[in-house]
Design a protein around this motif. Structure first.
Motif, PDB file in Angstrom:
ATOM      1  N   THR A   1       1.070  11.613 -14.450  1.00 57.57           N
ATOM      2  CA  THR A   1       0.251  10.694 -15.209  1.00 57.57           C
ATOM      3  C   THR A   1       1.373  10.300 -16.493  1.00 57.57           C
ATOM      4  O   THR A   1       1.779  11.022 -16.946  1.00 57.57           O
ATOM      5  CB  THR A   1      -0.892  11.219 -15.714  1.00 57.57           C
ATOM      6  OG1 THR A   1      -1.753  11.656 -14.617  1.00 57.57           O
ATOM      7  CG2 THR A   1      -1.559  10.144 -16.865  1.00 57.57           C
TER       8      THR A   1
ATOM      9  N   ILE B   1       0.010   3.421  -9.392  1.00 55.37           N
ATOM     10  CA  ILE B   1      -1.097   3.021  -9.767  1.00 55.37           C
ATOM     11  C   ILE B   1      -1.175   2.672 -11.037  1.00 55.37           C
ATOM     12  O   ILE B   1      -1.312   3.641 -11.965  1.00 55.37           O
ATOM     13  CB  ILE B   1      -2.453   3.768  -9.217  1.00 55.37           C
ATOM     14  CG1 ILE B   1      -2.149   4.239  -7.671  1.00 55.37           C
ATOM     15  CG2 ILE B   1      -3.788   3.323  -9.599  1.00 55.37           C
ATOM     16  CD1 ILE B   1      -3.228   5.182  -7.151  1.00 55.37           C
TER      17      ILE B   1
ATOM     18  N   SER C   1       0.635  -1.224  -0.001  1.00 49.87           N
ATOM     19  CA  SER C   1      -0.113  -0.054  -0.100  1.00 49.87           C
ATOM     20  C   SER C   1       0.738   1.446  -0.032  1.00 49.87           C
ATOM     21  O   SER C   1       0.372   2.434  -0.423  1.00 49.87           O
ATOM     22  CB  SER C   1      -1.088   0.045   1.239  1.00 49.87           C
ATOM     23  OG  SER C   1      -0.061  -0.068   2.473  1.00 49.87           O
TER      24      SER C   1
ATOM     25  N   GLN D   1      -3.771   1.662 -14.073  1.00 43.76           N
ATOM     26  CA  GLN D   1      -5.188   1.853 -14.328  1.00 43.76           C
ATOM     27  C   GLN D   1      -5.580   0.920 -15.811  1.00 43.76           C
ATOM     28  O   GLN D   1      -4.374   0.767 -16.648  1.00 43.76           O
ATOM     29  CB  GLN D   1      -5.452   3.260 -14.610  1.00 43.76           C
ATOM     30  CG  GLN D   1      -5.425   4.010 -13.159  1.00 43.76           C
ATOM     31  CD  GLN D   1      -6.151   5.481 -13.652  1.00 43.76           C
ATOM     32  OE1 GLN D   1      -7.130   5.436 -12.716  1.00 43.76           O
ATOM     33  NE2 GLN D   1      -5.575   5.974 -14.164  1.00 43.76           N
TER      34      GLN D   1
ATOM     35  N   ASP E   1       2.587   8.694  -7.451  1.00 46.59           N
ATOM     36  CA  ASP E   1       2.311   9.501  -6.278  1.00 46.59           C
ATOM     37  C   ASP E   1       3.797  10.070  -6.009  1.00 46.59           C
ATOM     38  O   ASP E   1       4.612   9.219  -5.362  1.00 46.59           O
ATOM     39  CB  ASP E   1       1.791   8.611  -5.067  1.00 46.59           C
ATOM     40  CG  ASP E   1       1.655   9.292  -4.088  1.00 46.59           C
ATOM     41  OD1 ASP E   1       2.053  10.408  -4.014  1.00 46.59           O
ATOM     42  OD2 ASP E   1       1.036   8.825  -2.874  1.00 46.59           O
TER      43      ASP E   1
ATOM     44  N   SER F   1       3.725  -1.202  -8.298  1.00 45.51           N
ATOM     45  CA  SER F   1       2.475  -0.670  -8.355  1.00 45.51           C
ATOM     46  C   SER F   1       1.653  -0.944  -6.923  1.00 45.51           C
ATOM     47  O   SER F   1       1.931  -2.005  -5.983  1.00 45.51           O
ATOM     48  CB  SER F   1       1.561  -1.665  -9.109  1.00 45.51           C
ATOM     49  OG  SER F   1       0.160  -1.548  -9.080  1.00 45.51           O
ATOM     50  N   ARG F   2       0.914  -0.054  -6.419  1.00 48.72           N
ATOM     51  CA  ARG F   2       0.183  -0.183  -4.970  1.00 48.72           C
ATOM     52  C   ARG F   2      -0.937  -1.167  -5.181  1.00 48.72           C
ATOM     53  O   ARG F   2      -1.168  -1.997  -3.946  1.00 48.72           O
ATOM     54  CB  ARG F   2      -0.486   1.429  -4.784  1.00 48.72           C
ATOM     55  CG  ARG F   2      -1.065   1.406  -3.332  1.00 48.72           C
ATOM     56  CD  ARG F   2      -1.591   2.956  -3.188  1.00 48.72           C
ATOM     57  NE  ARG F   2      -0.193   3.693  -3.309  1.00 48.72           N
ATOM     58  CZ  ARG F   2      -0.322   4.980  -3.327  1.00 48.72           C
ATOM     59  NH1 ARG F   2      -1.330   5.621  -3.134  1.00 48.72           N
ATOM     60  NH2 ARG F   2       0.684   5.706  -3.375  1.00 48.72           N
ATOM     61  N   TYR F   3      -1.372  -1.468  -6.232  1.00 43.70           N
ATOM     62  CA  TYR F   3      -2.421  -2.603  -6.376  1.00 43.70           C
ATOM     63  C   TYR F   3      -2.069  -3.542  -7.448  1.00 43.70           C
ATOM     64  O   TYR F   3      -1.178  -3.265  -8.113  1.00 43.70           O
ATOM     65  CB  TYR F   3      -3.905  -1.932  -6.888  1.00 43.70           C
ATOM     66  CG  TYR F   3      -4.112  -0.772  -5.949  1.00 43.70           C
ATOM     67  CD1 TYR F   3      -4.739  -0.784  -4.617  1.00 43.70           C
ATOM     68  CD2 TYR F   3      -4.408   0.523  -6.246  1.00 43.70           C
ATOM     69  CE1 TYR F   3      -4.892   0.050  -3.762  1.00 43.70           C
ATOM     70  CE2 TYR F   3      -4.470   1.654  -5.566  1.00 43.70           C
ATOM     71  CZ  TYR F   3      -4.940   1.266  -4.637  1.00 43.70           C
ATOM     72  OH  TYR F   3      -5.246   2.587  -3.552  1.00 43.70           O
TER      73      TYR F   3
ATOM     74  N   ASN G   1       3.560   1.611  -2.061  1.00 42.64           N
ATOM     75  CA  ASN G   1       3.985   1.688  -3.367  1.00 42.64           C
ATOM     76  C   ASN G   1       3.561   2.922  -3.984  1.00 42.64           C
ATOM     77  O   ASN G   1       2.514   3.335  -3.852  1.00 42.64           O
ATOM     78  CB  ASN G   1       3.785   0.434  -4.150  1.00 42.64           C
ATOM     79  CG  ASN G   1       4.649  -0.553  -3.759  1.00 42.64           C
ATOM     80  OD1 ASN G   1       5.976  -0.477  -3.176  1.00 42.64           O
ATOM     81  ND2 ASN G   1       4.412  -1.723  -4.303  1.00 42.64           N
TER      82      ASN G   1
END
Length: 598
Positions: free
Chosen positions: A47, A9, A4, A11, A19, A76-78, A6
């Protein structure tokens, strides 16, 4: 560290959000540079996007789709969306599905025609290309025939899915197939040009020790490779001030061949010649200038893009294109390759049998022609993050500061009713900037300063007020060279320059740049202008950008800064309300990242 924490993100629309406040954000940014493009860079979330060309450039440098997926997973966070991972591997995997390989020459009524094979491992790809009207004009389905009965490095599948094409269509085919989404891996051996002994000096003519830096040698060796198929062409991306000219000379010393160098203007031509004489054992009678002033061809010839793209009228041929064909060049160096004019692409399409290197600080092209550079000059072979070289002190550290000024009161109504192009000009030429330039020049009296802009009337007025010399496109070359020499020798401290000084000009002692106006939202221009002050030096360089508040210039300025944000530079912001407000600049080092309050 928890996942979490990291910084990235990923997409499902293939955009990446970074971030900038998260742990490992800088590490992640550097890891993205090889295969992702920066889209926007506001204060907190940057971005990026993944594009086919960004992945193919990475693949050309040996960075695989699997490595890209692994990088995203690491930062990656996710979880990385499965569709994105699959798309990356599929898209990156397109590079190499089509290859160009040699074909035996054919006798046609006593005339020897040169051909190449385009081969594929995929029946689907073969059928797609066979059905394309553009490809049908250039490619003929055929059966593979080797030179001597053997088929080195050709698979059985590739023998089945094969096209024949004329050697002279080599570049045009690569362009056409790139537009179809199929980048071609060029594995045809390149021809050797005429031999030329090129040795780098250990001591310059000026008596200084000279040696190639590690990253410069690595860049040159990466480009040259083992001189086998698929090597000897491509693009080297290094920051301004990192010695791209020296990389070019290192490539020349590795190849030992007659060389054509094409650069942006006559001052850059003279700089190349001076550097070649200073750092190689080439003699003056081995080096020639091919420009509007002098047209001589020798084993090493340095030309301008302008002379090559000159023609008597819009319907006439380009008479100086013959320079590319009438000598036995073994290497063509495209300096500032991101500036390669469209007409030169036509010649570059023909010059596919010659080793070639593009040198640039950024592959960004505002005309969207990055694909032409990829297919005709070659993919990106080498890249180093700017901040990494700054850390090693190979380029100067720099502070970027945007100062916003109010629009002059007498221009408010004129601006309000103007069209969009006129709005940009009015905002750029805001007379308040002239007052601010004078204040900055006075405040930083120890710096050697470049004032850079777009509009000649504005620059002329600033030069008059500062009593400083000015260089524009109309400045005679002899006078231009003298002014540059005076700046280098400290005879002058402040120099006003138009966009002619954006590229390929070495002013090593410049420690401060004031950008009063720019070419709309040109990211490449922003990178080049910062590059004018990045030559190594003890002091931190300062890059000021002057922006008129609440005008279209704010949007254009934001776009110009995107590339530098990708490289790790942040812009501090200050609102100018008079000379006293510049006192806040002295507190910059104590301020947190993010800058001044507006």
């Amino acid at each position: 560290m928890q996942k979490s924490d990291n910084p990235l993100i990923v997409q499902s629309d293939r955009t990446l959000l970074l971030d900038v406040h998260a742990p490992r954000a800088k590490e992640c940014r550097n890891a993205l540079i090889p295969f992702a493009e920066l889209v926007s860079s506001p204060e907190h979330l940057h971005t990026y996007r993944l594009t086919p060309l960004s992945l193919w450039n990475a693949a050309g440098a040996g960075f695989t789709g699997a490595q890209a997926v692994q990088t995203l997973a690491e930062f990656s966070r996710y979880d990385v969306p499965q569709a994105v991972s699959a798309w990356i591997e599929e898209t990156a995997g397109r590079f190499g599905r089509l290859r160009l390989v040699p074909a035996p020459p054919k006798e046609n009524e006593g005339v020897k025609d040169e051909y190449l094979y385009l081969v594929s491992t995929s029946a689907l790809v073969y059928r797609e290309i066979s059905a394309n009207p553009a490809a049908q004009k250039l490619l003929v389905p055929c059966t593979y025939t080797a030179f001597d009965g053997s088929a080195p490095n050709i698979t059985e599948e590739e023998k089945q899915f094969c096209f024949l094409l004329h050697l002279t269509d080599r570049g045009t085919v690569k362009q056409a197939l790139l537009r179809l989404g199929w980048p071609v891996k060029d594995d045809v051996p390149l021809a050797d040009g005429a031999h030329l002994d090129i040795k780098l000096r250990e001591t310059t003519l000026g008596g200084k020790p000279f040696s190639i830096r590690g990253y410069q040698q690595e860049a040159a060796e990466t480009l040259v490779g083992d001189r086998g198929p698929g090597t000897g062409f491509g693009t080297i991306v290094l920051p301004c001030g990192a010695g791209k000219t020296i990389v070019g000379m290192a490539v020349m010393s590795l190849l030992q061949t007659e060389t054509l160098i094409v650069t942006t203007n006559i001052s850059a031509v003279h700089q190349w010649i001076d550097e070649l004489l200073d750092k190689t054992e080439l003699t003056r009678d081995q080096i020639a200038e091919y420009t509007g002033e002098e047209k001589v061809i020798r084993p090493v010839t340095v030309a301008t893009y302008q002379i090559l793209t000159w023609r008597p009228d819009k319907t006439a041929p380009y008479p100086h294109f013959a320079l590319f064909r009438n000598s036995s060049w073994g290497l063509v160096i495209y300096d500032e390759v991101h500036m390669l004019p469209a007409p030169v692409f036509r010649v570059a399409a023909e010059l596919q049998a010659v080793r070639r290197v593009g040198l640039t600080a950024t592959l960004v092209r505002e005309d969207g022609c990055e694909g032409h550079v990829f297919s005709l000059v070659g993919p990106k072979r080498y890249d180093v993050p700017w901040k990494e070289l700054e850390k090693e002190k190979w380029i100067a550290s720099a502070e970027c500061i945007e100062i916003r000024v109010d629009l002059a009161r007498d221009k408010e109504v004129e601006y309000a009713i103007a069209n969009s192009r006129s709005k940009h000009k009015i905002a750029s030429e805001n007379s308040v900037k002239e007052e601010l330039v004078a204040a900055l020049v006075q405040k930083y009296s120890e710096d050697k300063i470049l004032v850079i802009g777009q509009y000649l009337g504005q620059l002329s007025e600033i030069a008059r007020q500062l009593k400083a010399p000015i260089i524009t496109g109309k400045t005679p070359n002899a006078e231009r060279d003298k002014i540059y020499a005076d700046f280098r020798s400290n005879a002058i401290r402040v120099l006003v320059v138009s966009k002619v000084a954006n590229f390929a000009i070495d002013l090593p002692d410049a420690s401060m740049a004031i950008q009063v106006s720019g070419t709309f939202g040109s990211r490449q221009e922003e990178a080049q202008r910062l590059g004018r002050i990045l030559r190594p030096k003890e002091r931190t360089s300062r890059f000021f950008t002057l922006i008129t508040r609440n005008t279209v210039e704010e949007d254009f300025g934001s776009n110009r800064q995107k590339f530098l944000a990708e490289q790790g530079y942040s812009y501090r912001l200050l609102r100018y309300t008079g000379a006293e407000s510049l006192a806040e600049l002295d507190e910059a080092a104590a301020l947190p990242e993010g800058g001044f309050p507006l």
